[in-house]
Design a protein around this motif. Structure first.
Motif, PDB file in Angstrom:
ATOM      1  N   PHE A 203       0.835  -1.210   0.000  1.00  0.00           N
ATOM      2  CA  PHE A 203       0.000   0.000   0.000  1.00  0.00           C
ATOM      3  C   PHE A 203       0.866   1.255   0.000  1.00  0.00           C
ATOM      4  O   PHE A 203       0.589   2.223  -0.715  1.00  0.00           O
ATOM      5  CB  PHE A 203      -0.932   0.012   1.214  1.00  0.00           C
ATOM      6  N   THR A 204       1.915   1.225   0.817  1.00  0.00           N
ATOM      7  CA  THR A 204       2.825   2.379   0.879  1.00  0.00           C
ATOM      8  C   THR A 204       3.451   2.644  -0.480  1.00  0.00           C
ATOM      9  O   THR A 204       3.531   3.789  -0.933  1.00  0.00           O
ATOM     10  CB  THR A 204       3.934   2.135   1.929  1.00  0.00           C
ATOM     11  N   GLY A 205       3.882   1.574  -1.144  1.00  0.00           N
ATOM     12  CA  GLY A 205       4.481   1.716  -2.465  1.00  0.00           C
ATOM     13  C   GLY A 205       3.511   2.278  -3.478  1.00  0.00           C
ATOM     14  O   GLY A 205       3.876   3.123  -4.312  1.00  0.00           O
ATOM     15  N   VAL A 206       2.257   1.838  -3.400  1.00  0.00           N
ATOM     16  CA  VAL A 206       1.234   2.339  -4.332  1.00  0.00           C
ATOM     17  C   VAL A 206       0.998   3.826  -4.110  1.00  0.00           C
ATOM     18  O   VAL A 206       0.977   4.623  -5.059  1.00  0.00           O
ATOM     19  CB  VAL A 206      -0.083   1.551  -4.170  1.00  0.00           C
ATOM     20  N   PHE A 207       0.819   4.228  -2.844  1.00  0.00           N
ATOM     21  CA  PHE A 207       0.573   5.644  -2.551  1.00  0.00           C
ATOM     22  C   PHE A 207       1.790   6.493  -2.922  1.00  0.00           C
ATOM     23  O   PHE A 207       1.633   7.610  -3.447  1.00  0.00           O
ATOM     24  CB  PHE A 207       0.226   5.826  -1.073  1.00  0.00           C
ATOM     25  N   TYR A 208       2.980   5.985  -2.660  1.00  0.00           N
ATOM     26  CA  TYR A 208       4.194   6.742  -3.014  1.00  0.00           C
ATOM     27  C   TYR A 208       4.284   6.917  -4.522  1.00  0.00           C
ATOM     28  O   TYR A 208       4.594   8.005  -5.016  1.00  0.00           O
ATOM     29  CB  TYR A 208       5.432   6.008  -2.490  1.00  0.00           C
ATOM     30  N   PHE A 209       4.007   5.849  -5.266  1.00  0.00           N
ATOM     31  CA  PHE A 209       4.041   5.917  -6.728  1.00  0.00           C
ATOM     32  C   PHE A 209       3.040   6.938  -7.256  1.00  0.00           C
ATOM     33  O   PHE A 209       3.352   7.744  -8.144  1.00  0.00           O
ATOM     34  CB  PHE A 209       3.738   4.532  -7.307  1.00  0.00           C
ATOM     35  N   VAL A 210       1.828   6.929  -6.680  1.00  0.00           N
ATOM     36  CA  VAL A 210       0.774   7.839  -7.135  1.00  0.00           C
ATOM     37  C   VAL A 210       1.158   9.289  -6.889  1.00  0.00           C
ATOM     38  O   VAL A 210       1.054  10.140  -7.787  1.00  0.00           O
ATOM     39  CB  VAL A 210      -0.566   7.508  -6.436  1.00  0.00           C
ATOM     40  N   PHE A 211       1.609   9.610  -5.676  1.00  0.00           N
ATOM     41  CA  PHE A 211       1.820  11.008  -5.308  1.00  0.00           C
ATOM     42  C   PHE A 211       3.209  11.536  -5.663  1.00  0.00           C
ATOM     43  O   PHE A 211       3.380  12.746  -5.800  1.00  0.00           O
ATOM     44  CB  PHE A 211       1.560  11.202  -3.813  1.00  0.00           C
ATOM     45  N   ALA A 212       4.176  10.657  -5.837  1.00  0.00           N
ATOM     46  CA  ALA A 212       5.520  11.120  -6.190  1.00  0.00           C
ATOM     47  C   ALA A 212       5.763  11.106  -7.693  1.00  0.00           C
ATOM     48  O   ALA A 212       6.561  11.900  -8.196  1.00  0.00           O
ATOM     49  CB  ALA A 212       6.582  10.253  -5.490  1.00  0.00           C
ATOM     50  N   TRP A 213       5.050  10.250  -8.418  1.00  0.00           N
ATOM     51  CA  TRP A 213       5.338  10.151  -9.858  1.00  0.00           C
ATOM     52  C   TRP A 213       4.079  10.240 -10.729  1.00  0.00           C
ATOM     53  O   TRP A 213       4.007  11.063 -11.637  1.00  0.00           O
ATOM     54  CB  TRP A 213       6.067   8.842 -10.166  1.00  0.00           C
ATOM     55  N   PHE A 214       3.062   9.426 -10.447  1.00  0.00           N
ATOM     56  CA  PHE A 214       1.905   9.364 -11.343  1.00  0.00           C
ATOM     57  C   PHE A 214       1.067  10.640 -11.287  1.00  0.00           C
ATOM     58  O   PHE A 214       0.535  11.098 -12.285  1.00  0.00           O
ATOM     59  CB  PHE A 214       1.056   8.140 -10.995  1.00  0.00           C
ATOM     60  N   ARG A 215       0.851  11.171 -10.129  1.00  0.00           N
ATOM     61  CA  ARG A 215       0.265  12.477  -9.868  1.00  0.00           C
ATOM     62  C   ARG A 215      -1.030  12.770 -10.615  1.00  0.00           C
ATOM     63  O   ARG A 215      -2.001  12.051 -10.494  1.00  0.00           O
ATOM     64  CB  ARG A 215       1.316  13.559 -10.141  1.00  0.00           C
ATOM     65  N   GLU A 216      -1.018  13.854 -11.423  1.00  0.00           N
ATOM     66  CA  GLU A 216      -2.249  14.274 -12.099  1.00  0.00           C
ATOM     67  C   GLU A 216      -2.728  13.253 -13.122  1.00  0.00           C
ATOM     68  O   GLU A 216      -3.877  13.299 -13.570  1.00  0.00           O
ATOM     69  CB  GLU A 216      -2.040  15.628 -12.789  1.00  0.00           C
ATOM     70  N   GLN A 217      -1.881  12.287 -13.486  1.00  0.00           N
ATOM     71  CA  GLN A 217      -2.283  11.246 -14.433  1.00  0.00           C
ATOM     72  C   GLN A 217      -3.429  10.395 -13.876  1.00  0.00           C
ATOM     73  O   GLN A 217      -4.200   9.811 -14.640  1.00  0.00           O
ATOM     74  CB  GLN A 217      -1.091  10.334 -14.757  1.00  0.00           C
ATOM     75  N   VAL A 218      -3.517  10.314 -12.539  1.00  0.00           N
ATOM     76  CA  VAL A 218      -4.628   9.576 -11.927  1.00  0.00           C
ATOM     77  C   VAL A 218      -5.953  10.186 -12.362  1.00  0.00           C
ATOM     78  O   VAL A 218      -6.885   9.475 -12.759  1.00  0.00           O
ATOM     79  CB  VAL A 218      -4.506   9.595 -10.384  1.00  0.00           C
ATOM     80  N   CYS A 219      -6.047  11.516 -12.290  1.00  0.00           N
ATOM     81  CA  CYS A 219      -7.290  12.207 -12.648  1.00  0.00           C
ATOM     82  C   CYS A 219      -7.558  12.145 -14.143  1.00  0.00           C
ATOM     83  O   CYS A 219      -8.714  12.118 -14.582  1.00  0.00           O
ATOM     84  CB  CYS A 219      -7.224  13.671 -12.202  1.00  0.00           C
ATOM     85  N   ILE A 220      -6.483  12.143 -14.944  1.00  0.00           N
ATOM     86  CA  ILE A 220      -6.627  12.222 -16.397  1.00  0.00           C
ATOM     87  C   ILE A 220      -6.833  10.848 -17.029  1.00  0.00           C
ATOM     88  O   ILE A 220      -7.681  10.661 -17.898  1.00  0.00           O
ATOM     89  CB  ILE A 220      -5.389  12.897 -17.019  1.00  0.00           C
ATOM     90  N   ILE A 221      -6.055   9.864 -16.555  1.00  0.00           N
ATOM     91  CA  ILE A 221      -6.046   8.553 -17.208  1.00  0.00           C
ATOM     92  C   ILE A 221      -6.820   7.500 -16.417  1.00  0.00           C
ATOM     93  O   ILE A 221      -7.653   6.781 -16.969  1.00  0.00           O
ATOM     94  CB  ILE A 221      -4.585   8.065 -17.412  1.00  0.00           C
ATOM     95  N   ALA A 222      -6.541   7.395 -15.099  1.00  0.00           N
ATOM     96  CA  ALA A 222      -7.055   6.277 -14.318  1.00  0.00           C
ATOM     97  C   ALA A 222      -8.480   6.470 -13.818  1.00  0.00           C
ATOM     98  O   ALA A 222      -9.250   5.508 -13.753  1.00  0.00           O
ATOM     99  CB  ALA A 222      -6.130   6.009 -13.130  1.00  0.00           C
ATOM    100  N   CYS A 223      -8.842   7.692 -13.435  1.00  0.00           N
ATOM    101  CA  CYS A 223     -10.141   7.918 -12.802  1.00  0.00           C
ATOM    102  C   CYS A 223     -11.276   7.893 -13.824  1.00  0.00           C
ATOM    103  O   CYS A 223     -11.284   8.697 -14.765  1.00  0.00           O
ATOM    104  CB  CYS A 223     -10.143   9.244 -12.052  1.00  0.00           C
ATOM    105  N   PRO A 224     -12.259   6.997 -13.649  1.00  0.00           N
ATOM    106  CA  PRO A 224     -13.374   6.929 -14.618  1.00  0.00           C
ATOM    107  C   PRO A 224     -14.323   8.117 -14.501  1.00  0.00           C
ATOM    108  O   PRO A 224     -15.040   8.422 -15.453  1.00  0.00           O
ATOM    109  CB  PRO A 224     -14.079   5.619 -14.253  1.00  0.00           C
ATOM    110  N   TYR A 225     -14.334   8.761 -13.336  1.00  0.00           N
ATOM    111  CA  TYR A 225     -15.267   9.867 -13.128  1.00  0.00           C
ATOM    112  C   TYR A 225     -14.984  11.018 -14.097  1.00  0.00           C
ATOM    113  O   TYR A 225     -15.910  11.663 -14.595  1.00  0.00           O
ATOM    114  CB  TYR A 225     -15.172  10.340 -11.678  1.00  0.00           C
ATOM    115  N   GLY A 226     -13.697  11.276 -14.368  1.00  0.00           N
ATOM    116  CA  GLY A 226     -13.344  12.338 -15.296  1.00  0.00           C
ATOM    117  C   GLY A 226     -13.897  12.090 -16.686  1.00  0.00           C
ATOM    118  O   GLY A 226     -14.271  13.029 -17.404  1.00  0.00           O
ATOM    119  N   ARG A 227     -13.968  10.830 -17.073  1.00  0.00           N
ATOM    120  CA  ARG A 227     -14.506  10.482 -18.399  1.00  0.00           C
ATOM    121  C   ARG A 227     -16.011  10.695 -18.462  1.00  0.00           C
ATOM    122  O   ARG A 227     -16.579  10.924 -19.535  1.00  0.00           O
ATOM    123  CB  ARG A 227     -14.196   9.014 -18.716  1.00  0.00           C
TER     124      ARG A 227
END
Length: 473
Positions: A203-227
């Motif tokens: 879990f720590t690795g996932v959160f670190y990856f999201v907030f240190a590298w993936f960042r705004e890509q979560v909202c643009i690519i991963a999150c279905p709500y944005g679509r």
């Protein structure tokens, strides 16, 4: 759309460069009225997020989503697998509410309430501003060759990011397994629960990856709500919008010139300063209209208002508004579409409230033992064997539990004891025999009504089938 907007048309997401590689976003630190409001909301939500799994109401954890044991606590109310229908209705209500809210106010949830945005913009990004500096310093630091200063800042930032990710992972685990269980694991020591420790590190690795590298890509690519916003929004939805009527006018955007009267020259109020672009956390130009990447964070509103104030032009060039408001100066109206969603939401909520009031504190299920036929005993007595399961949904023990036949004259005999106790939030299982005189049966398969009592107080009623011989119809 204005001419400039047409020239800036794109068919790829804003975080990709011309070579198809990731274009790293370095947003300028926001500052202004809306950003201050967002900070207050974010801090309240962060306090709630970190405290909710440790708060208890009547001994129940305020929020818990124990998927493995299929136990859920919603606002202190426990829900068991037997309450799955209630959980499904709550999920449907959540979906309808999100649809209703999006149709009315766009992605306001994303900019103000979404945990991804709150952690990214109000925690990790603020730490980054503190260590690396504002936009210009971050760009220079990235281009800088590795030296003592860059190494020091990177190690410090990444270490803090990892610690915060570890804390978030612990809280996330408290929501899944319960805060009491998590505290017990911590006091026992990590090496006594290696599997939990491994899950925690994942879990720590996932959160670190999201907030240190993936960042705004979560909202643009991963999150279905944005679509979904492309389907749900219409020209009456309130979103963060650029007033192109005022910003472009007859001659479009133009750089600011001192002592210039734009009402005479025909130039738009937009001075083409790119302040709204530099401050955007997803790297878009809001002047090109509503876009997939926009999370309605209001950073561009504050930046534009600051520039308008500096050049003595009216604020609100970028603001919360609908397309219809910008085009026709129309005010927000409660459209038939919104009324329909509201009606559906109201009906579902009323159904849920009614079912919650009808929900018993104990769930009883009595089933005939599979593969077993009836047994004929002396004095024309017919006997069936059953298994029973009682779920106590409260935190209090239920004592002196016993069963009584309500629909027929007969007896119920438990294999173990006649009375027993069901522990708080516990489960009781066992076997019982039901004996009824054949003369009291109406056919070869009767429906029995059985009362579950705590002492002399009836706490639940359930039904089951009783088999008898055909000759006694």
């Amino acid at each position: 759309m204005a001419e400039q907007g047409q020239h800036n048309f794109r068919d790829t997401i804003g975080t990709l460069n011309e070579e198809g590689k990731r274009a790293w976003v370095f947003p300028k630190k926001p500052d202004g009225k809306w950003y201050e409001y967002r900070k207050y909301v974010s801090y309240v939500l962060l306090i709630f997020l970190f405290s909710a799994p440790f708060l208890k109401i009547n001994g129940n954890q305020f929020l818990m989503f124990n998927v493995l044991e299929r136990r859920f606590n919603i606002f202190g109310f426990p829900f068991w697998p037997q309450d799955f229908h209630l959980f499904v209705i709550m999920m449907i209500i959540g979906v309808v509410f999100v649809i209703l809210f999006t149709v009315a106010f766009g992605r306001l949830f994303c900019g103000w309430v979404c945990p991804q945005t709150i952690f990214m913009e109000m925690v990790f990004r603020r730490i980054e501003y503190w260590i690396d500096g504002d936009r210009g310093k971050q760009v220079r630091l990235k281009k800088m060759p590795w030296n003592k200063e860059k190494l020091k800042k990177r190690v410090l930032k990444w270490s803090i990011f990892f610690i915060i990710s570890f804390l978030i992972a612990n809280v996330f685990l408290a929501y899944l397994i319960g805060s009491d269980q998590l505290i017990r694991y911590i006091t026992d020591g990590p090496f006594k629960h290696v599997s939990t420790l491994i899950s925690l590190l994942i879990f720590t690795g996932v959160f670190y990856f999201v907030f240190a590298w993936f960042r705004e890509q979560v909202c643009i690519i991963a999150c279905p709500y944005g679509r979904l916003q492309g389907v749900l929004l219409d020209n009456k939805s309130i979103v963060v919008a650029y007033d192109h009527k005022r910003g472009e006018k007859e001659k479009g955007r133009a750089k600011f010139k001192k002592n210039e009267d734009r009402s005479v020259t025909g130039k738009g109020d937009c001075i083409d300063c790119f302040a709204c672009v530099h401050v955007c956390p997803t790297g878009i130009d809001i002047r090109n209209g509503t876009q997939l990447e926009c999370v309605n964070c209001t950073a561009c509103i504050d930046a534009c208002d600051h520039m308008m104030e500096a050049v003595n032009l009216p604020k609100g060039l970028i603001r919360y508004a609908s397309e219809e408001n910008i085009e026709k100066k129309a005010k927000f109206t409660f459209t038939p579409r919104l009324k329909g969603y509201t009606a559906v939401l109201g009906i579902l909520t009323a159904v849920l409230i009614g079912m919650l009031f009808l929900r018993n504190d104990i769930e009883a299920r009595i089933l005939r033992l599979p593969g077993q036929l009836y047994e004929r005993k002396a004095d024309n007595i017919i006997s069936n064997v059953y298994t029973f399961k009682l779920v106590n949904k409260t935190i209090d023990d239920i004592d002196n539990v016993n069963f009584k036949l309500l629909s027929h004259k007969g007896t119920i005999k438990l294999v173990s004891n006649n009375d027993f106790t069901v522990d708080g939030q516990g489960l009781a299982e066992g076997t019982l025999f039901i004996e009824i005189n054949a003369a009291a049966l109406s056919g070869d398969k009767d429906r029995l009504e059985i009362g579950v009592f705590s002492g002399d107080k009836k706490i639940e009623t359930t039904t089951t089938a009783f088999l008898g011989p055909r000759s006694y119809k």
